[in-house]
Write a protein that holds these residues in place. Structure first.
Motif, short mmCIF file in Angstrom:
data_model
loop_
_atom_site.label_atom_id
_atom_site.label_comp_id
_atom_site.label_asym_id
_atom_site.label_seq_id
_atom_site.Cartn_x
_atom_site.Cartn_y
_atom_site.Cartn_z
N GLU A 41 0.89 -1.19 -0.15
CA GLU A 41 0.06 0.05 0.00
C GLU A 41 0.92 1.24 -0.01
N ASN A 42 0.54 2.27 -0.78
CA ASN A 42 1.56 3.33 -0.90
C ASN A 42 1.12 4.15 0.26
N LYS A 43 1.38 4.00 1.32
CA LYS A 43 0.90 5.08 2.52
C LYS A 43 1.44 4.48 3.85
N GLY A 48 0.83 9.04 6.55
CA GLY A 48 0.29 8.99 5.18
C GLY A 48 1.36 9.35 4.12
N LEU A 50 3.97 8.91 0.96
CA LEU A 50 3.85 8.20 0.01
C LEU A 50 5.25 7.35 -0.12
N CYS A 63 10.21 5.79 4.73
CA CYS A 63 9.16 6.84 4.29
C CYS A 63 9.90 8.29 4.33
#
Length: 103
Positions: A41-43, A48, A50, A63
């Protein structure tokens, strides 16, 4: 479960990433130094960020917002932080290099 064609391994640089949109879901694909491709998942679960914009180091992505490290195979956030991102099964077709995700 559905197998979906999402790209070709040649389109992702070593230690690079690509993001794919599947309906309302955004998935980050990463190509590790070993040539393996991982999908998450891109979060980031923290704020949150990317993950597709993060730096790949070994089998982890950092991150870009607060440097949380996430293991791309399991989706587990590395200590001292905690959390998890959803991972997706990746299959690469021999010969063609096509990347399929199981959703």
């Amino acid at each position: 479960m559905t197998k979906v064609l999402v790209g070709n391994v040649a389109d992702i640089d070593i230690r690079g990433s690509r993001k794919v949109q599947m309906g309302g879901l955004e998935i980050a694909l990463f190509r590790l130094s070993s040539g393996e491709v991982r999908a998450v998942e891109n979060k980031c679960p923290h704020k949150g960020g990317l993950l597709s914009e993060g730096m790949v180091c070994g089998s982890k992505v950092h991150c870009p917002l607060h440097d949380w490290r996430i293991e791309l195979g399991s989706g587990e956030v590395q200590a001292p932080d905690t959390g998890h991102v959803k991972t997706y099964e990746v299959e690469i077709e021999q010969g063609s290099g096509r990347i399929y995700l199981t959703l």
